[in-house]
Scaffold this motif. Structure first.
Motif, PDB file in Angstrom:
ATOM      1  N   PRO A 151       3.515  -1.028  -1.096  1.00 34.16           N
ATOM      2  CA  PRO A 151       3.011  -2.398  -0.948  1.00 34.16           C
ATOM      3  C   PRO A 151       1.604  -2.495  -1.520  1.00 34.16           C
ATOM      4  CG  PRO A 151       2.838  -1.238   1.134  1.00 34.16           C
ATOM      5  CD  PRO A 151       3.555  -0.299   0.196  1.00 34.16           C
ATOM      6  N   PHE A 152       1.281  -3.631  -2.105  1.00 37.19           N
ATOM      7  CA  PHE A 152       0.005  -3.762  -2.791  1.00 37.19           C
ATOM      8  C   PHE A 152      -0.921  -4.726  -2.063  1.00 37.19           C
ATOM      9  CE2 PHE A 152       3.121  -6.596  -4.876  1.00 37.19           C
ATOM     10  CZ  PHE A 152       2.560  -7.828  -4.557  1.00 37.19           C
ATOM     11  N   GLN A 153      -2.200  -4.560  -2.332  1.00 39.25           N
ATOM     12  CA  GLN A 153      -3.214  -5.499  -1.879  1.00 39.25           C
ATOM     13  C   GLN A 153      -3.436  -6.542  -2.963  1.00 39.25           C
ATOM     14  OE1 GLN A 153      -4.686  -5.333   1.192  1.00 39.25           O
ATOM     15  NE2 GLN A 153      -3.431  -3.528   1.665  1.00 39.25           N
ATOM     16  N   ARG A 154      -3.797  -7.734  -2.566  1.00 38.66           N
ATOM     17  CA  ARG A 154      -4.065  -8.791  -3.557  1.00 38.66           C
ATOM     18  C   ARG A 154      -5.170  -8.365  -4.520  1.00 38.66           C
ATOM     19  NH1 ARG A 154      -2.174 -13.923  -2.205  1.00 38.66           N
ATOM     20  NH2 ARG A 154      -3.967 -14.937  -3.181  1.00 38.66           N
ATOM     21  N   SER A 155      -6.173  -7.671  -3.995  1.00 42.83           N
ATOM     22  CA  SER A 155      -7.277  -7.237  -4.854  1.00 42.83           C
ATOM     23  C   SER A 155      -6.801  -6.249  -5.919  1.00 42.83           C
ATOM     24  CB  SER A 155      -8.385  -6.604  -4.009  1.00 42.83           C
ATOM     25  OG  SER A 155      -7.898  -5.488  -3.283  1.00 42.83           O
ATOM     26  N   THR A 156      -5.780  -5.442  -5.590  1.00 37.13           N
ATOM     27  CA  THR A 156      -5.240  -4.492  -6.552  1.00 37.13           C
ATOM     28  C   THR A 156      -4.574  -5.217  -7.708  1.00 37.13           C
ATOM     29  OG1 THR A 156      -4.848  -2.926  -4.757  1.00 37.13           O
ATOM     30  CG2 THR A 156      -3.732  -2.498  -6.850  1.00 37.13           C
ATOM     31  N   VAL A 157      -3.786  -6.240  -7.385  1.00 29.37           N
ATOM     32  CA  VAL A 157      -3.115  -7.018  -8.430  1.00 29.37           C
ATOM     33  C   VAL A 157      -4.146  -7.712  -9.313  1.00 29.37           C
ATOM     34  CG1 VAL A 157      -1.466  -8.862  -8.894  1.00 29.37           C
ATOM     35  CG2 VAL A 157      -1.113  -7.348  -6.942  1.00 29.37           C
ATOM     36  N   LYS A 158      -5.156  -8.282  -8.696  1.00 28.80           N
ATOM     37  CA  LYS A 158      -6.194  -8.961  -9.465  1.00 28.80           C
ATOM     38  C   LYS A 158      -6.897  -7.990 -10.417  1.00 28.80           C
ATOM     39  CE  LYS A 158      -7.241 -12.641  -6.147  1.00 28.80           C
ATOM     40  NZ  LYS A 158      -8.274 -13.258  -5.292  1.00 28.80           N
ATOM     41  N   ALA A 159      -7.224  -6.807  -9.912  1.00 31.96           N
ATOM     42  CA  ALA A 159      -7.909  -5.825 -10.756  1.00 31.96           C
ATOM     43  C   ALA A 159      -7.025  -5.382 -11.913  1.00 31.96           C
ATOM     44  CB  ALA A 159      -8.316  -4.621  -9.918  1.00 31.96           C
ATOM     45  N   ALA A 160      -5.734  -5.149 -11.637  1.00 27.84           N
ATOM     46  CA  ALA A 160      -4.823  -4.696 -12.692  1.00 27.84           C
ATOM     47  C   ALA A 160      -4.641  -5.768 -13.759  1.00 27.84           C
ATOM     48  CB  ALA A 160      -3.476  -4.321 -12.083  1.00 27.84           C
ATOM     49  N   ILE A 161      -4.463  -7.021 -13.334  1.00 31.99           N
ATOM     50  CA  ILE A 161      -4.311  -8.114 -14.298  1.00 31.99           C
ATOM     51  C   ILE A 161      -5.562  -8.230 -15.160  1.00 31.99           C
ATOM     52  CG2 ILE A 161      -4.179 -10.625 -14.524  1.00 31.99           C
ATOM     53  CD1 ILE A 161      -2.356 -10.635 -12.060  1.00 31.99           C
ATOM     54  N   SER A 162      -6.708  -8.231 -14.520  1.00 31.14           N
ATOM     55  CA  SER A 162      -7.963  -8.362 -15.267  1.00 31.14           C
ATOM     56  C   SER A 162      -8.138  -7.237 -16.266  1.00 31.14           C
ATOM     57  CB  SER A 162      -9.144  -8.388 -14.298  1.00 31.14           C
ATOM     58  OG  SER A 162      -9.080  -9.503 -13.451  1.00 31.14           O
ATOM     59  N   GLN A 163      -7.804  -6.014 -15.860  1.00 35.59           N
ATOM     60  CA  GLN A 163      -8.012  -4.871 -16.738  1.00 35.59           C
ATOM     61  C   GLN A 163      -7.008  -4.856 -17.882  1.00 35.59           C
ATOM     62  OE1 GLN A 163     -10.662  -3.394 -16.339  1.00 35.59           O
ATOM     63  NE2 GLN A 163     -10.596  -1.485 -17.472  1.00 35.59           N
ATOM     64  N   ALA A 164      -5.751  -5.231 -17.600  1.00 33.88           N
ATOM     65  CA  ALA A 164      -4.748  -5.275 -18.670  1.00 33.88           C
ATOM     66  C   ALA A 164      -5.141  -6.296 -19.735  1.00 33.88           C
ATOM     67  CB  ALA A 164      -3.376  -5.608 -18.086  1.00 33.88           C
ATOM     68  N   LEU A 165      -5.604  -7.461 -19.300  1.00 33.92           N
ATOM     69  CA  LEU A 165      -6.006  -8.486 -20.253  1.00 33.92           C
ATOM     70  C   LEU A 165      -7.308  -8.132 -20.947  1.00 33.92           C
ATOM     71  CD1 LEU A 165      -5.098 -11.695 -18.220  1.00 33.92           C
ATOM     72  CD2 LEU A 165      -3.871 -10.703 -20.160  1.00 33.92           C
ATOM     73  N   PHE A 166      -8.124  -7.325 -20.293  1.00 32.91           N
ATOM     74  CA  PHE A 166      -9.389  -6.866 -20.871  1.00 32.91           C
ATOM     75  C   PHE A 166      -9.160  -6.145 -22.191  1.00 32.91           C
ATOM     76  CE2 PHE A 166     -12.744  -3.557 -21.092  1.00 32.91           C
ATOM     77  CZ  PHE A 166     -13.872  -4.337 -20.956  1.00 32.91           C
ATOM     78  N   PHE A 167      -8.026  -5.437 -22.292  1.00 35.80           N
ATOM     79  CA  PHE A 167      -7.735  -4.666 -23.491  1.00 35.80           C
ATOM     80  C   PHE A 167      -6.810  -5.388 -24.461  1.00 35.80           C
ATOM     81  CE2 PHE A 167      -9.144  -1.297 -20.651  1.00 35.80           C
ATOM     82  CZ  PHE A 167      -9.937  -0.544 -21.498  1.00 35.80           C
TER      83      PHE A 167
END
Length: 266
Positions: free
Chosen positions: A242-258
């Motif tokens: 199970p994930f935390q909302r902050s984890t999803v936000k960080a992953a989305i931001s980092q994926a789009l960062f690249f």
């Protein structure tokens, strides 16, 4: 128990961090290998008096820190367009901010442990994380396809995506539906569960989509260790259920960062 035995359970998650930090499986895994080689070469230099996982990440941070200067030969880690894109963004953002965000939101370290890892005062960590989120959210907007067969989880992910200011092109529950939605309305990011409703695979759905066009992908799985072995082509960005909302936000931001399509205009 030997040091190697103590560190082994933490290696998959260090690979996750390395990949997210560099935006590449191969680049991230190279930093992990360099970390392990440094530990083998000088085991007495491994941090004393701390949890083995914390010591492992501290050694990784030392390798990463040296690679950002001139005393680590990583030319092959920085030669592709993806890394050039990231470097352009780094001119707008403090590298420590990205590290603080990933270490807390994705890797689950406390602010105190994160401060130890990136060598700042604990009081600075929250500000660094806030800076990272503000800067990345300001730079990146995308249209997102969600591949998830559990309705409650899909709704939660959709809410997080929209809260970040992104649009959702659709929610697919099977491989065929995912591919059809992607072809109908091309997304700028895909969030994909591994196991889908009809026993089809989110990995296969993503392969079908990537055969048609390039798009950053984040996989969601309850068994991350299976996709973080470093022995075959594996995901760069991975969220654990199970994930935390902050984890999803960080992953989305980092994926789009690249992602090249999200580079802001000069």
């Amino acid at each position: 128990m030997s040091l190697g035995q103590q560190l082994a359970p933490h290696l998959p998650f260090l690979r996750r961090y390395g990949r997210a930090l560099t935006g590449s499986q191969s680049h991230g895994d190279k930093y992990v290998r360099a970390t392990l080689e440094a530990i083998v070469a000088a085991p007495d230099e491994f941090p004393k008096g701390v949890d083995p996982r914390l010591g492992l990440y501290r050694m990784f941070q030392a390798i990463w820190g040296s690679a950002n200067h001139d005393d680590f030969d990583d030319h092959d880690l920085r030669s592709d367009d993806q890394e050039s894109i990231a470097r352009a963004r780094l001119a707008r953002m403090t590298p420590l901010s990205r590290q603080a965000l990933l270490l807390t939101a994705m890797e689950g370290f406390t602010p105190e442990d994160t401060a130890y890892l990136i060598e700042v005062e604990p009081s600075e960590v929250d500000a660094l994380v806030a800076e990272a989120m503000a800067e990345i959210e300001k730079q990146t907007r995308a249209r997102v396809l969600i591949i998830e067969d559990e309705p409650i989880i899909a709704m939660d992910i959709e809410t997080i995506v929209r809260d970040l200011g992104h649009d959702v092109t659709g929610v697919a529950v099977t491989r065929d539906e995912a591919v059809a939605l992607a072809m109908e309305d091309r997304p700028g990011l895909v969030l994909a569960d591994i196991q889908l409703a009809d026993d089809s695979s989110g990995i296969d759905a993503v392969k079908d989509i990537l055969a048609e066009f390039d798009v950053p992908v984040i996989f969601i799985t309850a068994f991350p260790e299976r996709l973080l072995t470093g022995e075959r082509p594996e995901p760069t960005f991975l969220i654990t259920k199970p994930f935390q909302r902050s984890t999803v936000k960080a992953a989305i931001s980092q994926a789009l960062f690249f992602d090249q399509s999200t580079v802001p205009a000069a």
